[in-house]
Write a protein that holds these residues in place. Structure first.
Motif, PDB file in Angstrom:
ATOM      1  N   PRO A  28       0.880  -1.171  -0.013  1.00 54.42           N
ATOM      2  CA  PRO A  28       0.101  -0.090   0.075  1.00 54.42           C
ATOM      3  C   PRO A  28       0.911   1.286  -0.002  1.00 54.42           C
ATOM      4  O   PRO A  28       2.096   1.385   0.281  1.00 54.42           O
ATOM      5  CB  PRO A  28      -0.795   0.011   1.469  1.00 54.42           C
ATOM      6  CG  PRO A  28      -0.735  -1.355   1.826  1.00 54.42           C
ATOM      7  CD  PRO A  28       0.628  -2.111   1.167  1.00 54.42           C
ATOM      8  N   ASP A  32      -1.840   5.046   3.245  1.00 55.90           N
ATOM      9  CA  ASP A  32      -2.655   3.913   3.368  1.00 55.90           C
ATOM     10  C   ASP A  32      -1.651   3.028   4.589  1.00 55.90           C
ATOM     11  O   ASP A  32      -2.531   2.550   5.540  1.00 55.90           O
ATOM     12  CB  ASP A  32      -2.925   3.249   2.133  1.00 55.90           C
ATOM     13  CG  ASP A  32      -3.884   3.888   1.381  1.00 55.90           C
ATOM     14  OD1 ASP A  32      -4.626   4.981   1.753  1.00 55.90           O
ATOM     15  OD2 ASP A  32      -3.872   3.678   0.160  1.00 55.90           O
ATOM     16  N   LEU A  33      -0.589   2.694   4.307  1.00 56.99           N
ATOM     17  CA  LEU A  33       0.075   2.094   5.151  1.00 56.99           C
ATOM     18  C   LEU A  33       0.164   2.535   6.514  1.00 56.99           C
ATOM     19  O   LEU A  33       0.079   1.923   7.530  1.00 56.99           O
ATOM     20  CB  LEU A  33       1.475   1.689   4.677  1.00 56.99           C
ATOM     21  CG  LEU A  33       2.023   0.362   5.357  1.00 56.99           C
ATOM     22  CD1 LEU A  33       1.689  -0.902   5.281  1.00 56.99           C
ATOM     23  CD2 LEU A  33       3.669   0.159   4.481  1.00 56.99           C
ATOM     24  N   GLN A  36      -2.960   2.110   8.105  1.00 52.13           N
ATOM     25  CA  GLN A  36      -3.447   0.478   8.582  1.00 52.13           C
ATOM     26  C   GLN A  36      -2.631   0.166   9.901  1.00 52.13           C
ATOM     27  O   GLN A  36      -3.189  -0.464  10.826  1.00 52.13           O
ATOM     28  CB  GLN A  36      -3.101  -0.291   7.419  1.00 52.13           C
ATOM     29  CG  GLN A  36      -3.771  -0.285   6.287  1.00 52.13           C
ATOM     30  CD  GLN A  36      -3.125  -1.097   5.077  1.00 52.13           C
ATOM     31  OE1 GLN A  36      -2.474  -1.942   5.555  1.00 52.13           O
ATOM     32  NE2 GLN A  36      -3.753  -0.984   3.972  1.00 52.13           N
TER      33      GLN A  36
END
Length: 234
Positions: A28, A32-33, A36
């Protein structure tokens, strides 16, 4: 206590070992990472840089970050090296440069002898060094240092020898020690030095691409000797 970026890198490596991540898989994006994992983007960026040095992640301009095709093999080689008690977990800059001068010229010569031609990962790292050659900018110095370590480690990958890859990874990890980083940053903060060292890296890469083992060896010796002088270790 391990730093945040190291914890993130460990998490990604664990996901790879468990099959959650697979070789060749696109990761990602940083944003996004970070979401997460519940961490900041800066920590994610540092973690990806650390994994790139280990050859587990590669960044493709315009495409993102990917798990390398041989990431599992590299982890296995690093595990085997780490289980060898004779290898130090830390070393002073003088000892490290002495070891590099004994080992890296022969790695470069073998890479040239293998006749692999131009390696795209080596070329990408040279481009990264060219983009981060401003010694006045601390962030560019960090990127330069990361690309420098990854460059020398990638030459071992070109040899195709898993033992040399593991040794090169261990040398790269020793170059992550605080004292080495301090001396390295001070040595390349002098204007003109990154330009000169980039030229030396290009000479090494060109000799390997041309299959000239003797030139690859000699250019690497000259490069390490100059780095030693720049770091005022002579």
């Amino acid at each position: 206590m391990r730093q945040r970026y190291e914890q993130i890198a460990d998490r990604l490596v664990d996901d790879l070992r468990r099959g959650v991540l697979r070789p060749g898989q696109r990761l990602p994006g940083e944003r996004d990472l970070a979401a997460q994992l519940g961490v900041g983007r800066a920590s994610v960026r540092e973690a990806l840089g650390a994994l790139a040095i280990r050859g587990i992640v590669e960044t493709r301009p315009g495409a993102g970050s990917f798990v390398t095709a041989d990431a599992l093999e590299r982890l296995a080689a690093a595990d085997a090296l780490r289980d060898t008690p004779a290898l130090p977990a830390d070393a002073g800059p003088d000892a490290l440069l002495e070891a590099r001068r004994a080992i890296e010229p022969e790695i470069a010569a073998l890479a040239a002898a293998r006749g692999a031609g131009e390696d795209p990962d080596v070329a990408a790292l040279l481009d990264e060094m060219a983009r981060s050659a401003d010694p006045r900018d601390p962030e560019q110095r960090r990127r330069w240092s990361d690309a420098d370590r990854a460059f020398h480690r990638q030459l071992a990958v070109v040899t195709g020898n898993p033992v040399l890859i593991a040794v090169a990874e261990h040398l790269a990890s020793l170059m992550d020690q605080p004292l080495w980083q301090q001396l390295r940053d001070e040595s390349i903060a002098v204007p003109g030095r990154t330009t000169l060292q980039l030229a030396e890296h290009r000479l090494i890469a060109a000799a390997i691409a041309d299959g000239d083992a003797a030139a690859a060896r000699q250019h690497t010796i000259q490069h390490i000797d100059r780095a030693r002088r720049f770091m005022a270790l002579d």
